[in-house]
Scaffold this motif. Structure first.
Motif, PDB file in Angstrom:
ATOM      1  N   UNK A 126       0.814  -1.214   0.000  1.00  0.00           N
ATOM      2  CA  UNK A 126       0.000   0.000   0.000  1.00  0.00           C
ATOM      3  C   UNK A 126       0.851   1.269   0.000  1.00  0.00           C
ATOM      4  N   UNK A 127       1.888   1.386   0.861  1.00  0.00           N
ATOM      5  CA  UNK A 127       2.719   2.597   0.771  1.00  0.00           C
ATOM      6  C   UNK A 127       3.332   2.799  -0.608  1.00  0.00           C
ATOM      7  N   UNK A 128       3.854   1.722  -1.201  1.00  0.00           N
ATOM      8  CA  UNK A 128       4.461   1.842  -2.527  1.00  0.00           C
ATOM      9  C   UNK A 128       3.423   2.178  -3.586  1.00  0.00           C
ATOM     10  N   UNK A 129       2.245   1.548  -3.501  1.00  0.00           N
ATOM     11  CA  UNK A 129       1.202   1.783  -4.499  1.00  0.00           C
ATOM     12  C   UNK A 129       0.642   3.200  -4.388  1.00  0.00           C
ATOM     13  N   UNK A 130       0.302   3.637  -3.179  1.00  0.00           N
ATOM     14  CA  UNK A 130      -0.238   4.985  -3.002  1.00  0.00           C
ATOM     15  C   UNK A 130       0.750   6.038  -3.498  1.00  0.00           C
ATOM     16  N   UNK A 131       2.017   5.871  -3.123  1.00  0.00           N
ATOM     17  CA  UNK A 131       3.027   6.843  -3.518  1.00  0.00           C
ATOM     18  C   UNK A 131       3.200   6.868  -5.035  1.00  0.00           C
ATOM     19  N   UNK A 144      -9.458   8.394  -8.013  1.00  0.00           N
ATOM     20  CA  UNK A 144      -9.945   7.273  -8.819  1.00  0.00           C
ATOM     21  C   UNK A 144      -8.862   6.224  -8.996  1.00  0.00           C
ATOM     22  N   UNK A 145      -7.606   6.664  -9.168  1.00  0.00           N
ATOM     23  CA  UNK A 145      -6.515   5.702  -9.289  1.00  0.00           C
ATOM     24  C   UNK A 145      -6.384   4.841  -8.053  1.00  0.00           C
ATOM     25  N   UNK A 146      -6.433   5.468  -6.884  1.00  0.00           N
ATOM     26  CA  UNK A 146      -6.340   4.703  -5.636  1.00  0.00           C
ATOM     27  C   UNK A 146      -7.588   3.846  -5.441  1.00  0.00           C
ATOM     28  N   UNK A 147      -8.738   4.339  -5.894  1.00  0.00           N
ATOM     29  CA  UNK A 147      -9.974   3.552  -5.783  1.00  0.00           C
ATOM     30  C   UNK A 147      -9.890   2.273  -6.612  1.00  0.00           C
ATOM     31  N   UNK A 148      -9.381   2.402  -7.844  1.00  0.00           N
ATOM     32  CA  UNK A 148      -9.249   1.210  -8.697  1.00  0.00           C
ATOM     33  C   UNK A 148      -8.267   0.227  -8.072  1.00  0.00           C
ATOM     34  N   UNK A 292     -18.618   0.826  -4.329  1.00  0.00           N
ATOM     35  CA  UNK A 292     -18.234   1.914  -3.436  1.00  0.00           C
ATOM     36  C   UNK A 292     -16.875   2.486  -3.771  1.00  0.00           C
ATOM     37  N   UNK A 293     -15.922   1.613  -4.101  1.00  0.00           N
ATOM     38  CA  UNK A 293     -14.598   2.102  -4.472  1.00  0.00           C
ATOM     39  C   UNK A 293     -14.682   3.003  -5.704  1.00  0.00           C
ATOM     40  N   UNK A 294     -15.446   2.549  -6.703  1.00  0.00           N
ATOM     41  CA  UNK A 294     -15.596   3.347  -7.911  1.00  0.00           C
ATOM     42  C   UNK A 294     -16.254   4.688  -7.641  1.00  0.00           C
ATOM     43  N   UNK A 295     -17.301   4.689  -6.818  1.00  0.00           N
ATOM     44  CA  UNK A 295     -17.987   5.939  -6.481  1.00  0.00           C
ATOM     45  C   UNK A 295     -17.084   6.872  -5.690  1.00  0.00           C
ATOM     46  N   UNK A 296     -16.255   6.313  -4.818  1.00  0.00           N
ATOM     47  CA  UNK A 296     -15.363   7.152  -4.008  1.00  0.00           C
ATOM     48  C   UNK A 296     -14.417   7.943  -4.901  1.00  0.00           C
ATOM     49  N   UNK A 358      -7.846   8.444   1.866  1.00  0.00           N
ATOM     50  CA  UNK A 358      -6.446   8.065   1.700  1.00  0.00           C
ATOM     51  C   UNK A 358      -5.784   8.810   0.560  1.00  0.00           C
ATOM     52  N   UNK A 359      -6.535   9.052  -0.512  1.00  0.00           N
ATOM     53  CA  UNK A 359      -6.001   9.825  -1.633  1.00  0.00           C
ATOM     54  C   UNK A 359      -5.755  11.269  -1.211  1.00  0.00           C
ATOM     55  N   UNK A 360      -6.651  11.818  -0.414  1.00  0.00           N
ATOM     56  CA  UNK A 360      -6.496  13.192   0.052  1.00  0.00           C
ATOM     57  C   UNK A 360      -5.217  13.360   0.875  1.00  0.00           C
ATOM     58  N   UNK A 361      -4.931  12.400   1.751  1.00  0.00           N
ATOM     59  CA  UNK A 361      -3.714  12.478   2.565  1.00  0.00           C
ATOM     60  C   UNK A 361      -2.479  12.500   1.672  1.00  0.00           C
ATOM     61  N   UNK A 362      -2.502  11.740   0.584  1.00  0.00           N
ATOM     62  CA  UNK A 362      -1.370  11.744  -0.338  1.00  0.00           C
ATOM     63  C   UNK A 362      -1.193  13.114  -0.997  1.00  0.00           C
TER      64      UNK A 362
END
Length: 454
Positions: A126-131, A144-148, A292-296, A358-362
């Motif tokens: 997750x850290x590597x993917x989010x970053x 949307x990228x993090x949601x997918x 839900x992930x897609x809507x987020x 989580x995307x917002x924190x990034x």
């Protein structure tokens, strides 16, 4: 057509961006398969290793969850300092080998030790993917990228249930398998080997991802590469923002773990359904979370693009009151099983909309700290979710109602209290979230190069 992206030090075509997200999604699918397949083999493992329910729960939850959360923090530092390709390769290799080794365990300590390895290896993803996602995508498409990517959790869980159940049934008929140099493996052991081995090939896909770890242009987006932002001052300056933003996400995670842990018990105890039926229902509900992930991602990106700097917080803030109402109706008021299942499915969809936080924190974090902030976010979610979610419902059932059949009422009480707290946290988080994005946009963390100052 390519789009300039400072995160990768050049241009990255839309096709290349989609490919990278797809590879990360596949990695997350395998992570959740290796993580969750254990839940299908409770009785065979207990009988084979002669362990109790408590020992099994330690292997399933604590052994994995504790190492996953604790190792995530140093892994976040490693992600920020070294090549994400190599971090992903070694992380996936470690958890795949550890999963495979679970199939070779012939004692409780050995199985627990290898589960430690699964948790430690998965802590890199997750850290590597989010970053990576926050660097290769424009800001208004990061959610949307993090949601997918996060959809891999639902797909992996469902695949683990489907494929794992098939393998268990098939291998049980065969009486297990025999491997050269290893000998006979019981059906549950063979499942671990079959599920874990393909991950070693998935690990190689890490080298097909765009390298984002050492690009000076990436750091130049918000700060000079020679002057990285120190972690502790950043945490101190943003403590209120992080407390309410990540804290609200942790509260939603508590609800998710609590309901996922006790919904099967509700269906079994209150409605008398058999285990197989409950398994099919839970699998279907797990897949519904993909909506839900897609809507987020859709709503968060759209609000952010429209100028709402707290756009990643707004969707879940409006979802939580609905979750509270559905919790009371589905788990306390109704006596109809399909109303209960329907309410739980909608709750599952709405809860996953919180993923956009989580995307917002990034986006509110300098690039040099994004791996560590992702690790802190995940650690808060898992430590709170695993430690408190199932436990809170159990405490209310055992010490308030003193009746296992009242588990639905316990879920309603916990859902209402935790939900109200989440609303409070997200209301307080909005102003801090706007301020955090403003600081990034105004270059607050930018330190001019030494030669420029001279």
């Amino acid at each position: 057509m390519t789009s300039a992206n400072p995160a990768t030090g050049g241009t990255l075509s839309p096709a290349r961006q989609k490919y990278a997200i797809g590879v990360l999604l596949l990695m997350y699918v395998f992570a959740y398969m290796d993580r969750n397949v254990l839940a299908l083999m409770v009785d065979p493992i207990k009988e084979s290793l002669q362990i109790s329910d408590v020992q099994f729960s330690l292997v399933h939850g604590v052994a994995f969850g504790a190492f996953y959360a604790v190792f995530g923090l140093p892994m976040g530092y490693i992600v920020d300092r070294f090549s994400k390709r190599w971090v992903l390769f070694w992380g996936i290799s470690i958890w795949s080998v550890a999963t495979l080794a679970c199939g070779l365990a012939r004692s409780f300590p050995a199985l627990a030790f290898f589960r430690f390895g699964v948790g430690a290896g998965e802590a890199t993803l997750v850290p590597a993917a989010y970053s990576t996602i926050s660097r290769i995508l424009p800001k208004d498409r990061t959610a949307m990228g993090i949601a997918v990517f996060s959809m891999g959790s639902g797909i992996g869980s469902a695949v683990a249930i489907g494929i794992g159940g098939y393998l268990i049934a098939k291998l049980t008929k065969l009486g297990g398998i025999a491997l050269p140099f290893i000998g006979h493996l019981e059906p549950w052991q063979a499942v671990f080997v079959i599920i874990g081995a393909p991950g070693l090939f998935v690990a190689l896909l890490a080298f097909t991802l765009p390298e984002t770890g050492k690009s000076a242009a990436a750091e130049a987006e918000t700060l000079a590469p020679s002057e990285p932002v120190p972690l502790m001052p950043f945490l101190a300056e943003n403590r209120a923002y992080l407390f309410f933003t990540i804290g609200g996400l942790a509260l939603i995670t508590i609800l998710a773990y609590a309901f996922a842990a006790w919904m099967p018990a509700l269906l079994l105890r209150q409605y008398g359904k058999d285990v197989a039926w409950v398994g099919y229902v839970m699998s279907a509900v797990t897949l519904s979370g993909l909506i839900g992930f897609g809507l987020s991602g859709y709503f968060a990106d759209r609000l952010f693009r429209a100028g709402y700097k707290d756009g990643h917080v707004i969707p879940i803030l409006y979802c939580v009151p609905v979750i509270i109402v559905l919790t009371i109706v589905g788990f306390h008021l109704t006596g109809d099983i399909w109303v209960a299942v329907g309410c739980y499915a909608i709750i599952h969809i709405l809860a996953t909309i919180g993923n956009s936080v989580g995307a917002h924190v990034q986006l509110a974090t300098p690039p040099s700290l994004r791996g560590r902030l992702a690790a802190i976010t995940v650690a808060a979610q898992h430590l709170c979710g695993l430690a408190l979610g199932p436990l809170l419902v159990a405490l209310v059932t055992d010490h308030w109602f003193h009746d296992p059949a009242r588990v639905g009422d316990s879920m309603a009480i916990v859902g209402t209290i935790i939900g109200l707290l989440a609303i409070l946290f997200y209301i307080l988080a909005r102003a801090h979230a706007r301020a955090a994005i403003t600081r990034m946009e105004e270059g607050y963390y930018h330190t001019p190069p030494i030669e420029a100052v001279a």
